[in-house]
Design an enzyme around this catalytic site. Structure first.
Site, PDB file in Angstrom:
ATOM      1  N   GLU A 157       0.807  -1.235   0.000  1.00 58.66           N
ATOM      2  CA  GLU A 157       0.000   0.000   0.000  1.00 58.66           C
ATOM      3  C   GLU A 157       0.838   1.282   0.000  1.00 58.66           C
ATOM      4  OE1 GLU A 157      -2.756  -0.399   3.287  1.00 58.66           O
ATOM      5  OE2 GLU A 157      -3.733  -2.129   2.364  1.00 58.66           O
ATOM      6  N   GLU A 273      -6.176 -10.635  -1.650  1.00 59.01           N
ATOM      7  CA  GLU A 273      -7.008 -10.453  -0.448  1.00 59.01           C
ATOM      8  C   GLU A 273      -8.493 -10.367  -0.807  1.00 59.01           C
ATOM      9  OE1 GLU A 273      -5.569  -7.238   2.028  1.00 59.01           O
ATOM     10  OE2 GLU A 273      -3.472  -7.702   1.607  1.00 59.01           O
TER      11      GLU A 273
END
Ligand code: XIL
Length: 374
Positions: A157, A273
């Site tokens: 991220e 995910e």
């Protein structure tokens, strides 16, 4: 021998109940992993190691259904680093041992992130010692599991266009201490620590059409190009895929073009995910589960057309345990209702989402054997 009458009754029952007959077995050659493997794909899930240690039904489900596991939290800094001079590998080791016993692969998640930063690090980090903290951590963790990790999320991220940097990168602690070079340092150190793991850049918010995700995709591609130009070792991109059953924007060309571009850069892609929030769906469980399954189908139909996608992991296996129940921002509409984002229900039984995944695996092009790691 069956009488004609019972034969006809059986045929009639089969015609009426095709899905009931299909569900009679979901193990062995009917498991998620068996269907994935036939296409050269890996099926995986995030694992909570504390549940793994205490719940045999959970352990059996994982062993039966998945090729690859990732620790939901237990390889993050906060879990591994109780203090500046201490590493605690207990839970992470347990996951790696479980995977080995059950012939599963392991993803490592993650080595550098703006979250899961221990308080001791926040209070002791400086521009002078940051590089040492980062490289010591990556060398120690990477070496411990060297040879046992399919792929490491080296940096998680790093992109956040809303932080208003010209490069679209997030103004994280690592950025503030080391500048954008923290990514180069992290990947180079990870290669040194574990030459066999596929080094992965992992991010979210790149799935939908619409400005926000488009900006995030642009920033990710710019980052990947910069790293490649600097000859930073990089093997793969992880697309988190926390998606919605009723999204604001469609999933389509933006994502397909993004994945194709990553393939042209010579990188593999993992769906890392996947889960489906049903916060916006009203109605009974059946209605919600159908909407969730449709979102899985729609998403996987698109991404699995891309041959660079080699693995699909959901962020958990069953609805007993999902991070979506713990994050208030993911439960704005239905704060008191348990989410149903995963392929198995709270009794470890397959949901429509499971069948959607399995059917999707059957329809997509076969992958070539994954390239050998370094
Ligand atoms: C989440 C876990 O699921 C939670 O249990 C924890 O409290 C916070 O982190 N993106 C990621 C994951 O890369 O590490 C996050 O996991 C979910 C979003």
């Amino acid at each position: 021998m069956l009488s004609r009458r019972s034969f006809l009754t059986n045929v009639a029952a089969a015609a009426l109940l095709p899905s009931a007959l299909e569900t009679t077995s979901i193990t062995g050659s009917n498991s998620l992993k068996a269907h994935a493997e036939r296409r050269g794909l890996l099926a995986g899930t995030a694992v909570d190691v504390h549940i793994l240690n205490t719940n045999a039904a959970y352990r059996n489900l994982l062993a039966e259904q998945y090729d690859i596991v990732v620790a939901e939290n237990q390889m993050k800094w906060k879990a591994l680093r109780p203090a500046a001079d201490k590493f605690d590998f207990t839970a992470a080791d347990q996951l790696v041992a479980f995977a080995r016993e059950n012939h599963m692969q392991v993803r490592g998640h993650n080595l550098a992130w703006h979250q899961s930063i221990p308080d001791w690090l926040t209070s002791s980090i400086t521009k002078d010692n940051a590089r040492q903290f980062l490289t010591d951590h990556i060398l120690t963790v990477g070496r411990r599991y060297a040879g046992k990790i399919h792929s490491w999320d080296v940096v998680n991220e790093a992109v956040q266009p809303k932080d208003n940097r010209p490069d679209g990168l997030r103004n994280s602690l690592w950025m503030q201490m080391l500048g954008p070079e923290y990514l180069d340092i992290a990947f180079r150190t990870a290669r040194q620590a574990d030459p066999h793991a596929r080094l992965t850049y992992n991010d979210y918010g790149v799935e939908y059409d619409g400005k926000e995700d488009t900006d995030r995709r642009t920033a990710v591609l710019a980052l990947l190009r910069r790293l490649q130009a600097a000859k930073v070792p990089l093997d793969a991109v992880g697309i988190q895929s926390h998606i919605n059953a009723r999204p604001k924007n469609p999933i389509g060309k933006g994502l397909a073009d993004f994945l194709a571009e990553i393939r042209r850069m010579g990188l593999e892609i993992y769906i890392t995910e996947l889960d489906v929030s049903d916060d916006d769906i009203e109605g009974g469980i059946e209605e919600r589960d159908q909407a969730i399954a449709a979102a899985y189908r729609n998403y996987l139909d698109l991404v699995l057309q891309e041959p660079a996608v080699k693995a699909v992991l959901t962020w958990g296996s069953d609805d007993n345990h999902t991070w979506l129940n713990d994050v208030p921002t993911h439960k704005k509409k239905q704060p008191n209702r348990a989410a149903r984002p995963l392929p198995f229900d709270t009794n470890y039984q397959p949901k429509p989402a499971f069948f959607a995944m399995r059917e999707d695996f059957d329809h997509v092009p076969r992958r070539k054997a994954t390239k050998t790691a370094h």
